[in-house]
Motif scaffolding. Sequence first.
Motif, mmCIF file in Angstrom:
data_model
loop_
_atom_site.group_PDB
_atom_site.id
_atom_site.type_symbol
_atom_site.label_atom_id
_atom_site.label_comp_id
_atom_site.label_asym_id
_atom_site.label_seq_id
_atom_site.Cartn_x
_atom_site.Cartn_y
_atom_site.Cartn_z
ATOM 1 N N LEU A 1 0.832 -1.212 0.000
ATOM 2 C CA LEU A 1 0.000 0.000 0.000
ATOM 3 C C LEU A 1 0.863 1.256 0.000
ATOM 4 C CD1 LEU A 1 -3.166 0.821 0.544
ATOM 5 C CD2 LEU A 1 -2.235 1.457 2.787
ATOM 6 N N LEU B 1 -7.576 5.631 4.753
ATOM 7 C CA LEU B 1 -6.643 4.516 4.639
ATOM 8 C C LEU B 1 -5.683 4.503 5.821
ATOM 9 C CD1 LEU B 1 -5.796 4.634 0.813
ATOM 10 C CD2 LEU B 1 -7.800 3.677 1.990
ATOM 11 N N LEU C 1 -7.790 -2.857 3.003
ATOM 12 C CA LEU C 1 -6.597 -2.336 2.328
ATOM 13 C C LEU C 1 -6.175 -3.259 1.192
ATOM 14 C CD1 LEU C 1 -4.470 -0.952 5.309
ATOM 15 C CD2 LEU C 1 -5.964 0.293 3.726
#
Length: 412
Positions: free
Chosen positions: A130, A160, A223
Amino acid sequence: MRRTPSRRLFAAVLLVASVLTPTMATSATAATDAATPATAVHLQGADRHDHDDCPSGGLGRGLNARLDKAVADVRREAGIPGVAVGLWMPGKGCYVRATGVADKATRQPMSTDFYSRIGSETKTFTVTALLKLVDDGRIRLDDPISRYVHGVPNGRRITLRHLAEMRSGLFPYSSDPDFVHDLLSEPTRTFTPPELLAYGFKHRNTSAPGKVFVYNNSNLVLLGLVIEKVTGHHVADVIDRRVLRPAHLDHTLFPDGPSVREFPEPHARGYTNQTLSGAVEDSTDWNPSWGWSAGAMISNMHDLHRWAKIVATGTLLSPETQKQRLKTLPTGFPGLGYGLGIFESGGWIGHNGSIPGYESVTVYLPAQKATLVVLLNTDITSAGQEPSSLVARAITEIVTPDNVYDRPVPLR
């Protein structure tokens, strides 16, 4: 296409992590062979260079003996079938040992070259993937999850960053009684990410975003979906291409798709009491799809030794992004700070993992450039504590008394 090890494949929660509820964990009852001696087992072939800096005497006869005794005592008291330990301290030496049994039926000895399920250590790989997208400018940590995944309760306010630091306020799917029943009733079934999230989304959120630390596998599944949405590829493929290959981790994998239940050989049998009856069962072949991007990965000691420093020092990320990752916040548990998919305990940085039948700890101590890896073939708690934490604490109390790794409360 994801690569797989040259040997046969299979599968994989932490810290903090077994995904199941804490009430299902009880004291260890499995019989172990306390007489099995600790043995130094070095990896062969391509793996062997990882131990070249380890003198034949390890950390010295006296210190080796103290560590042998400490590990043996914990293994006996906690009822751990087998444990493998790797401790590397540049300039001082290393301690690489396996003790106990990998298979309680055949009495096959534990070894340091086995593959193992690493549960929630998966989170360090998912968050690294990520954060590489952050460095690429394709996402921002303060983007709302609703931009990428629809149907998340309060998704327009949950970012996030909140997900990665375990402060989303979402209800953990693994704490839902229906999920626990469904998993334990059919531990070989395959769960999809939407199915997992649905168990949690039927509950009210536990808090406002950013307010309270709650260890939550729902966060990392989301995620994983973000990574897939942005890249257009399976999260397993992205982790392989963007994380495992650059890090040269040739014995680490994210089983996904038709081979999700494969487990590379050699590996130990895993033992758990997270069962409907509470009896101890062999969980080696349980399907880890319920952990997905929160806990499905597999690795071995060689790769985890390498990964510990990479993830703690940010080799694969920009300095600014790594700085954000390591910005830990209080968790409510003494001595434990949590950053973005990573924790700090007693100065040690990394993560641990727990999944039915297996536990692990992979941490790095910047102050001494030391690495500790612990792999076990049980997740059965002892006096309410995870066995991997007991082993790691016993070791660090001896070798780094000013930096003791301590997980007094399992975060599941």
